[in-house]
Design a protein around this motif. Structure first.
Motif, PDB file in Angstrom:
ATOM      1  N   PHE A1023       0.850  -1.210   0.000  1.00 18.10           N
ATOM      2  CA  PHE A1023       0.000   0.000   0.000  1.00 18.10           C
ATOM      3  C   PHE A1023       0.875   1.245   0.000  1.00 18.10           C
ATOM      4  N   ILE A1024       0.684   2.053  -0.992  1.00 17.38           N
ATOM      5  CA  ILE A1024       1.373   3.358  -1.018  1.00 17.38           C
ATOM      6  C   ILE A1024       0.639   4.348  -0.108  1.00 17.38           C
ATOM      7  N   THR A1025      -0.699   4.366  -0.201  1.00 15.67           N
ATOM      8  CA  THR A1025      -1.544   5.230   0.659  1.00 15.67           C
ATOM      9  C   THR A1025      -2.617   4.356   1.262  1.00 15.67           C
ATOM     10  N   PRO A1026      -2.659   4.210   2.602  1.00 18.98           N
ATOM     11  CA  PRO A1026      -3.655   3.338   3.225  1.00 18.98           C
ATOM     12  C   PRO A1026      -5.025   4.018   3.314  1.00 18.98           C
ATOM     13  N   LEU A1027      -6.018   3.267   3.727  1.00 16.56           N
ATOM     14  CA  LEU A1027      -7.366   3.801   3.965  1.00 16.56           C
ATOM     15  C   LEU A1027      -7.367   4.736   5.173  1.00 16.56           C
ATOM     16  N   ARG A1028      -8.247   5.782   5.125  1.00 16.91           N
ATOM     17  CA  ARG A1028      -8.423   6.716   6.247  1.00 16.91           C
ATOM     18  C   ARG A1028      -9.792   6.514   6.883  1.00 16.91           C
ATOM     19  N   ARG A1029      -9.907   6.853   8.141  1.00 15.77           N
ATOM     20  CA  ARG A1029     -11.169   6.711   8.865  1.00 15.77           C
ATOM     21  C   ARG A1029     -12.168   7.778   8.384  1.00 15.77           C
ATOM     22  N   HIS A1030     -13.463   7.352   8.198  1.00 16.97           N
ATOM     23  CA  HIS A1030     -14.520   8.258   7.732  1.00 16.97           C
ATOM     24  C   HIS A1030     -15.672   8.276   8.736  1.00 16.97           C
ATOM     25  N   VAL A1031     -16.262   9.457   8.973  1.00 12.00           N
ATOM     26  CA  VAL A1031     -17.455   9.608   9.848  1.00 12.00           C
ATOM     27  C   VAL A1031     -18.485  10.439   9.072  1.00 12.00           C
ATOM     28  N   PRO A1032     -19.169   9.841   8.090  1.00 10.81           N
ATOM     29  CA  PRO A1032     -20.118  10.624   7.272  1.00 10.81           C
ATOM     30  C   PRO A1032     -21.483  10.739   7.970  1.00 10.81           C
ATOM     31  N   PRO A1033     -22.266  11.828   7.693  1.00 15.27           N
ATOM     32  CA  PRO A1033     -23.641  11.938   8.208  1.00 15.27           C
ATOM     33  C   PRO A1033     -24.546  10.970   7.441  1.00 15.27           C
ATOM     34  N   GLU A1034     -25.596  10.560   8.081  1.00 11.22           N
ATOM     35  CA  GLU A1034     -26.561   9.661   7.464  1.00 11.22           C
ATOM     36  C   GLU A1034     -27.259  10.372   6.309  1.00 11.22           C
ATOM     37  N   GLY A1035     -27.360   9.662   5.161  1.00 15.17           N
ATOM     38  CA  GLY A1035     -28.008  10.226   3.986  1.00 15.17           C
ATOM     39  C   GLY A1035     -27.041  10.866   3.021  1.00 15.17           C
ATOM     40  N   TYR A1036     -25.757  11.095   3.417  1.00 15.86           N
ATOM     41  CA  TYR A1036     -24.771  11.687   2.528  1.00 15.86           C
ATOM     42  C   TYR A1036     -23.989  10.568   1.826  1.00 15.86           C
ATOM     43  N   GLU A1037     -23.190  10.934   0.776  1.00 15.04           N
ATOM     44  CA  GLU A1037     -22.356   9.946   0.117  1.00 15.04           C
ATOM     45  C   GLU A1037     -21.002   9.839   0.826  1.00 15.04           C
ATOM     46  N   CYS A1038     -20.322   8.675   0.642  1.00 15.70           N
ATOM     47  CA  CYS A1038     -19.016   8.441   1.271  1.00 15.70           C
ATOM     48  C   CYS A1038     -18.127   7.701   0.267  1.00 15.70           C
ATOM     49  N   GLN A1039     -16.916   8.210   0.056  1.00 19.14           N
ATOM     50  CA  GLN A1039     -15.958   7.589  -0.859  1.00 19.14           C
ATOM     51  C   GLN A1039     -14.661   7.261  -0.101  1.00 19.14           C
ATOM     52  N   MET A1040     -14.242   5.994  -0.147  1.00 20.56           N
ATOM     53  CA  MET A1040     -13.015   5.531   0.495  1.00 20.56           C
ATOM     54  C   MET A1040     -12.014   5.173  -0.591  1.00 20.56           C
TER      55      MET A1040
END
Length: 1117
Positions: A1023-1040
Motif C-alpha cells: 500500500f502506497i496510501t492506506p485507507l483513512r477513517r470516515h465519519v459521514p452523516p446519514e443520507g450523505y455519500e461516502c468515498q473511500m
C-alpha cells in the motif's frame, strides 16, 4: 408702438400727466364673446374690479308685418354702468311718436320699441354702450313685410305714384333658412326636424320612412334638441300642445293643427313649404288657409295635388313651432273596403289593398282620425300592401262609415252593428269565502228590463232560502251574509234562455280567539334566570300545524324549550331566560285553507352595560369635576343611579367615591383628592337588577389649579422634506410665571395655500419637539404652524413667514450606479432593456436621444422620479447606435452615453486559399464574410494545427483584412489552417484550408545501439496510501480510497465486516492505475463497521482496514 418710461420716485403730477397722455393715445379694439359685438378700450389697463361695456345678449333681427309692433332688446354689462344709446343708418331715432326707448328694471333689458312699423322704418339699427373705459357697439336689421306675406321691404319709402321704383326696390319672396343637405353616412336633417314636432308614438313610422329601423340610439340627442327648441319657443309661446301632423281628411282637404297660446297676440305667424313662405287666407276658399278657434290653429290645404307635397313649417316670428312632412305618393286602392254587418260585442275587420307599398295609411271616420289603441287595432302586412283595421267589441256607437286614406286616394265602407237580444255582459265567476264570511255572486245582462232566476245545485232559490237576491238595472246579485258548510255548491242564473254558472267554495282557515290574542300580544317581562310562558287558543279545520319562532328562527323542543299542542290550544315555555334571549316571539297556525299568526315580545331584565369613560369637566387642587353619559344597554329597565370609583396612578386598588349611595345625576365633584396627585376614574350604572360592568378608566388627571396656556414655540424649522413628507423641529417655549405655564404637548397644523381652514395633523398632543407631516401632495404649497398646549389650553401658534412647498432639497442630477455599462451587445431579435437609476430634485425632465436625435417611436421610454427605462421589445440591427439619456432640472443637468450594438452570429468567410512565395512561410487569403459590411467591429481569427502536435493553436487574431502570412513553418510537417469571423457575439463556423506541407530532404545516418541488459521489475503487493477513517452523516455519500503497487498488477478485493462486496450492487468499486476506490451513494446506519481492502498476486498479498462511523441526521432544534 408707444413705450412707457419708468423714472425713480415720480411725482404725482408726472403720473397724472402720463396717464392722461396714455388715455389719448390708447384705442384697443377687441371682440366680445358675443358674436357681432365690437369693443373699443380707451385706457391702457382697466383697473381691478372695473370693466369695459359688453353685450350679454345682443338685439336680434326682426321681420314684421307692416303696421305691427317691432322691438329690439339688449342686455349690457360693465363697471361702472354704461350709458346706452340707439341709432340707425338712415336717420335718427329721436321721434318720440315712432320710437320708444326704455329700460326694464325687472329683466335688465334696454328696449327700443317701434309701436307701428312702416316701410320707411326698415333699416339697420345700432346699439351703443359706453363708460369711461371703453365702448361697445352691435347692429341688427328690421325687415317690413308689406301687403301680406309675399313682400319684404328693407328700403325707405317711395312715392305712391312711382310704382316702377317701388317694384325695383322690393324682394319678391322671403325664404326661410334652408336645412343643410344630407351628408354621406349621416342622418337626413329633415328627419330631426320632423321628430322635434312629432309625438313619441309616431317616431317609429317617421324613422322607417327615412330607412332608420332602430331609433333608440338617437333619443339622447333628440331630447337635448327638444329642450333647446322648447327654450326658443318659450320666448314667443306661453303654451304649445296637441300638435297633429298633416293628414288628408275624408272631405279631400289636408289638415294639420296645434294648440298654442302666444305671449304676444300680435306676433306674426308664417307658413313655409320647403323653406319658402306660403301666403294663406282666413277662410276655406284659399288654397292655403288658417282657421283659428281660441288657442287652436288649424292649417288647411284645399284639393291637395302631388305638387303640394313637401316639408311644411309654422313659425311664430323666427321661432319654429311645428314641422310636418306632406307626402303624396302615387298610390291607388287595388282592392277597396267592403261593407260589414256584425253582432254586438264582436270584433270587426276592414281590409284594403294598395298598388304601392306604404308603411302607414290614415284610418278615420267622418268626424276624426282613428288611432291605434284598445278600441282600434291597425296592422300592415309584411309586403306593406295589405292594411287592416280591427274594431274591437262593437256596439251601436260604432255604426257608421269608415275611411282608408293613402296619399290623396281614399276608399270607404259602412259598419252596421246588429242587436242579438239579451246577452251576458259579465257572467258568474267562481267565488271562495271562509266560514262565517260574506259571499256575493254577480252577473250583468245587456238589457236592464230583463228578469232572471237563481238556482243552487239545480234547485230554485228565493229570498226565503237564507239568501238575498238583488236586481239593479242590468246587474243581478246573489248575497249570502253568513256562509256555512251547507252553502257549498254550484249556482246558476238564467234569463231569456241564457244561463251562467259558478261554484261557491267555503273554507275554514285558522281563527284566533280575540280575548286570548289581546293577552298574547302583551310583552312578557322576566328577570334573568326566570321562566317565560305563552299560550293561545284557536279554532279551524283540522289538521292544524302550529309553529313557534324566536326572532324568525323556529323553536324546537329542547332542554330549556317546552312546547305543548292540542286541537284548540298551544303553549310555549322558555326556562332560564338570559338577557340575550330578549326579542320577538311568534306563533304561526296553518291548515289547508290559510295561515294565522300572532307576535309577542320577550323582555329579559339584566344588568346594565358599561358606560363610556367619564369626562373631566373641571380640575383644581381641591376637587375634580366629572361627567358621563348613560350606557346604551340599560339592561331592559330604568337606570336608578351610578357608582364612581377612583385610584391613584400606578396602583391597582379602586376605591368607591360615593360612599353615601348611588349617584342620581350623571355628574359628580370628587373632593377627596390630594394636590399634585394623579387619579383615574371609572363609573358603573345601577338598575333594578344591580350594578353593571364599570367603564374603562378616564385619562389621568392631576389635582391642581388650572394652568395658563403655554407660549409660542421657538426656533421652528424644516429639517427635511420630500415630495410627500415634511419634517419639523422646534424648541420648547419658556415658562413665564403668571403669564404662561409649561407646555405638555404640541399640535402641528397645516393649511393648503388655497384653503382658509387649518387642519391638525395629530389628533392627540405629541410630547417630542419633532414631527413629520405625511401624505402631502407633491409640489403643493402649504402654510405650517405649531401650537403648544397644556391642561390650561392651547397657546398661540408659531408659523413660518412663507409657505412651504412639498419638495426635497435641491439635488443636482446624478446617476447612482457607477458600474453602468456604456457598451451593450444584444443578439438581433432579443429585447433591449436599459434601467438607468438617477437622483435629482425637483422632478427632472428626462429625455433619450439616439445618435443625437429623438429615439424612434417603437422605443418605449418609462420614467419615474428615481429611474428611467428604455425598452425595445424586439431589436433589429437598425437599433444599433449611441443612446444618450439627459436628466435635467432647475439645478442642472447630467447625461450618460450608452452604445448599443445589435448583431448576430457572424457568417463564415469564404474559401481559404494558400500561396507560398518564400520557403518556410505560407500566405492565407479568403473571401470576406457577408457580414463584414454590416458590422464594423467584425474581424478574423486564424488557428493552425500541424502533424506533430495535433492541437489547434491561434496563429493570428484581430485581423481586419482578408490576407495573412504564417511564418516559421517547419519543413516536413503537414499544416492545417482555419479562418473564423468574429464579432461581439462570438465566432462563426470556420472556413478550413486545404492541407499544406513542405517536404524535408533528409541525409542518411547510421544508428549504433548499445547492448541492453534485462531487468526484473516484479514485486509483491503493498500500500502506497492506506485507507483513512470516515465519519459521514446519514443520507450523505461516502468515498473511500487507497493506492497500491505491485508487479504484476495485484487483484483487489473489498470486504465489509469480512463480507465480500465484489458482487454487491449497492457499492461502486473502481481501480484506476493502482488507485482503488469504493463509493456509497447514500450512507445509512447499516453501512457502519469495518471496511478492508485485500491485494494479492503470485508474489504475495497485503491488506488494509478502517472503521466507518455513521452520524445521525442533523435536525433543527
Amino acid at each position: 408702438m408707444y413705450k412707457r418710461v419708468f423714472v425713480n420716485q415720480p411725482s404725482s403730477t408726472y403720473i397724472q400727466l402720463l396717464n392722461n397722455l396714455l388715455c389719448l393715445l390708447v384705442a384697443i379694439t377687441r371682440r366680445s364673446r358675443v358674436h357681432g359685438v365690437m369693443i373699443t378700450q380707451v385706457v391702457q389697463q382697466v383697473p381691478a374690479g372695473k370693466s369695459t361695456p359688453d353685450f350679454t345678449r345682443k338685439p336680434t333681427a326682426m321681420t314684421v308685418h307692416e303696421g305691427r309692433r317691432a322691438y329690439f332688446k339688449a342686455i349690457i354689462s360693465g363697471e361702472p354702468t354704461p350709458s346706452v344709446t340707439w341709432g340707425r343708418n338712415k336717420g335718427d331715432v329721436n321721434d318720440a311718436e315712432k320710437y320708444k326707448i326704455r329700460y326694464d328694471e325687472k329683466t335688465k333689458e334696454h328696449i327700443l320699441e317701434i309701436p307701428k312699423a312702416t316701410a320707411d322704418l326698415a333699416d339697420t339699427y345700432k346699439c351703443f354702450a359706453a363708460n369711461e373705459y371703453g365702448t361697445a357697439v352691435c347692429s341688427t336689421t328690421l325687415n317690413i313685410i308689406k301687403g301680406g306675406f309675399g313682400l319684404v321691404l328693407a328700403t325707405k319709402e317711395q312715392a305712391p305714384q312711382d310704382f316702377r321704383a317701388m317694384l325695383k326696390k322690393t324682394v319678391v319672396v322671403t325664404r326661410k333658412k334652408q336645412l343643410p343637405p344630407k351628408k354621406e353616412g349621416e342622418l337626413d336633417p329633415k328627419l330631426w326636424e320632423l321628430l322635434l314636432s312629432a309625438p313619441k308614438k309616431d317616431y317609429q313610422t317617421i324613422c322607417l320612412d327615412f330607412g332608420v329601423t332602430d331609433f333608440r340610439w338617437l333619443l339622447k340627442r333628440l331630447n337635448q334638441m327638444k329642450k333647446e327648441r322648447a327654450d326658443e319657443q318659450a320666448k314667443v309661446v306661453e303654451n304649445l300642445r296637441n300638435v297633429k301632423q298633416i293628414e288628408v281628411k275624408p272631405n279631400g282637404k289636408a289638415e294639420f293643427s296645434l294648440d298654442m297660446a302666444l305671449l304676444d297676440p300680435n306676433s306674426p305667424i308664417y307658413l313655409y313649404k320647403d323653406g319658402t313662405i306660403v301666403p294663406y287666407g282666413n277662410n276655406g276658399n284659399s288654397k292655403h288657409s288658417l282657421q283659428k278657434s281660441g288657442n287652436k290653429y288649424c292649417f288647411t290645404i284645399k284639393d291637395p295635388q302631388p305638387e303640394d307635397a313637401g316639408l311644411y313649417q309654422v313659425d311664430v316670428g323666427e321661432t319654429n313651432v311645428l314641422t310636418t312632412d306632406f307626402q303624396v305618393p302615387a298610390v291607388e286602392f287595388v282592392d277597396k273596403m267592403n261593407n260589414v254587418k256584425a253582432s254586438e260585442n264582436k270584433d270587426v275587420t276592414f281590409h284594403c289593398v294598395l298598388s304601392t307599398p306604404l308603411n302607414k295609411i290614415t284610418w278615420s271616420t267622418p268626424d276624426s282620425s282613428l288611432e291605434h289603441g284598445d278600441k282600434y287595432e291597425m296592422s300592415v302586412s309584411q309586403d306593406r300592401l295589405i292594411h287592416t283595421l280591427t274594431i274591437k267589441h262593437c256596439d251601436e256607437a260604432d255604426n257608421g262609415t269608415y275611411y282608408a286614406i293613402a296619399g290623396t286616394a281614399s276608399c270607404s265602407a259602412s259598419l252596421v252593428v246588429e242587436d242579438q237580444g239579451v246577452q251576458f255582459v259579465n257572467g258568474l265567476s267562481d267565488t271562495t269565502t271562509i266560514t262565517g264570511g260574506w259571499a256575493e255572486l254577480y252577473c250583468k245582462l245587456s238589457a236592464e228590463n230583463s228578469e232572471g232566476r237563481w238556482y243552487k245545485n239545480g234547485k230554485l232559490l228565493t229570498n226565503e232560502n237564507g239568501v238575498r237576491i238583488i236586481k239593479d238595472g242590468a246587474s243581478h246579485k246573489l248575497i249570502i251574509d253568513c256562509c256555512k258548510k251547507d252553502d257549498v255548491g254550484v249556482y246558476r242564473f238564467e234569463s231569456d234562455g241564457r244561463k251562467s254558472e259558478a261554484a261557491l267554495n267555503i273554507q275554514d282557515p285558522p281563527m284566533i280567539d280575540t280575548s286570548a290574542l289581546g293577552k298574547f300580544i302583551k310583552p312578557v317581562i322576566v328577570k334573568a334566570g326566570e321562566t317565560a310562558e305563552w299560550k293561545l287558543q284557536f279554532s279551524g279545520g283540522q289538521p292544524m300545524n302550529v309553529q313557534w319562532k324566536k326572532d324568525n328562527d323556529e323553536l324546537l323542543p329542547a332542554l330549556n324549550v317546552k312546547i305543548e299542542k292540542s286541537a284548540t290550544e298551544s303553549k310555549l315555555r322558555l326556562a332560564k331566560c338570559q338577557r340575550k334571549d330578549s326579542g320577538e316571539v311568534q306563533i304561526k297556525i296553518k291548515n289547508e285553507f290559510g295561515t294565522r299568526g300572532a307576535i309577542s315580545q320577550l323582555i329579559v331584565l339584566g344588568y346594565p352595560g358599561a358606560p363610556l369613560a367619564p369626562n373631566v369637566v373641571c380640575v383644581c387642587k381641591e376637587c375634580i369635576g366629572l361627567a358621563w353619559c348613560a350606557p346604551c344597554n340599560t339592561g331592559g329597565t330604568k337606570i336608578v343611579g351610578y357608582s364612581l370609583e377612583k385610584r391613584k396612578k400606578g396602583t391597582n386598588y379602586w376605591s368607591l367615591v360615593n360612599q353615601g349611595g348611588p349617584i342620581k345625576d350623571s355628574k359628580y365633584e370628587v373632593k377627596d383628592v390630594f394636590e399634585g396627585a394623579e387619579y383615574e376614574f371609572r363609573v358603573s350604572a345601577i338598575n333594578l337588577s344591580g350594578p353593571g360592568d364599570p367603564s374603562i378608566p378616564c385619562d389621568t388627571v392631576i389635582a391642581r389649579d388650572p394652568m395658563k396656556p403655554p407660549g409660542k414655540v421657538t426656533d421652528l424649522r424644516v429639517t427635511f422634506s420630500t415630495y410627500t413628507t415634511l419634517s419639523l423641529a422646534w424648541t420648547k417655549p419658556k415658562e413665564v410665571k403668571g403669564s404662561q405655564d409649561e407646555a405638555h404637548g404640541y399640535y402641528v397644523e397645516i393649511r393648503p395655500i388655497a384653503s382658509p381652514e387649518w387642519n391638525r395633523c395629530n389628533d392627540n398632543p405629541i410630547t417630542l419637539s419633532t414631527y413629520t407631516v405625511r401624505g402631502l401632495k407633491a409640489m403643493a404649497a402649504f402654510w405650517v404652524r405649531v401650537v403648544a398646549t397644556n391642561y390650561g389650553g392651547d397657546g398661540e401658534p408659531r408659523g413660518f413667514d412663507n409657505h412651504i412647498t412639498a419638495i426635497p432639497p435641491p439635488v443636482h442630477p446624478k446617476f447612482k450606479d457607477r458600474n453602468m455599462n456604456s457598451f451593450v451587445v444584444v443578439r438581433s431579435g432579443n429585447t433591449i432593456r436599459l434601467n438607468i437609476p438617477f437622483e435629482a430634485s425637483p422632478f427632472p425632465e428626462v429625455s433619450w436621444l439616439k445618435d443625437g436625435t429623438l429615439v424612434p417611436k417603437h422605443v418605449i421610454v418609462t420614467n419615474s422620479d428615481k429611474a428611467s427605462q428604455l425598452l425595445i421589445p424586439k431589436s433589429e440591427r437598425s437599433d444599433s447606435g449611441v443612446y444618450t439619456i439627459m436628466v435635467k432640472n432647475l439645478v442642472g443637468q447630467e447625461s450618460f452615453i450608452v452604445e448599443i450594438r445589435v448583431t448576430d452570429d457572424p457568417r463564415p468567410p469564404g474559401p481559404v486559399e494558400l500561396d507560398q512565395n518564400i520557403p518556410g512561410t505560407v500566405t492565407l487569403s479568403w473571401a470576406p464574410s457577408p457580414d463584414e459590411t454590416k458590422d464594423d467591429r467584425l474581424h478574423y481569427v486564424i488557428s493552425k494545427r500541424d502533424s506533430f502536435k495535433h492541437t489547434w493553436r491561434t496563429a493570428a487574431e484581430n485581423l481586419f483584412n482578408n490576407k495573412f502570412t504564417v511564418v516559421d513553418l517547419v519543413p516536413g510537417r503537414q499544416y492545417h489552417f482555419r479562418v473564423f469571423a468574429k464579432n461581439d457575439i462570438g465566432l462563426s463556423v470556420p472556413s478550413v484550408s486545404p492541407a499544406f506541407e513542405t517536404k524535408k530532404e533528409r541525409e542518411r545516418f547510421l544508428l549504433k545501439v548499445p547492448p541492453t541488459k534485462s531487468v526484473d521489475f516484479s514485486s509483491a503487493p503493498s500500500f502506497i496510501t492506506p485507507l483513512r477513517r470516515h465519519v459521514p452523516p446519514e443520507g450523505y455519500e461516502c468515498q473511500m480510497s487507497c493506492a497500491v503497487k505491485g508487479a504484476p498488477a495485484p487483484r483487489v478485493a473489498w470486504y465489509h465486516d469480512n463480507v465480500d462486496l465484489s458482487v454487491n450492487s449497492n457499492y461502486y468499486i473502481t481501480n484506476v492505475c493502482g488507485v482503488c476506490s469504493l463509493l456509497i451513494l447514500r450512507v445509512c446506519a447499516k453501512d457502519g463497521g469495518e471496511y478492508k481492502v485485500v491485494v494479492e498476486n503470485h508474489l504475495g498479498s497485503a491488506e488494509c482496514s478502517m472503521m466507518l462511523n455513521v452520524r445521525g441526521k442533523y435536525r433543527v432544534p
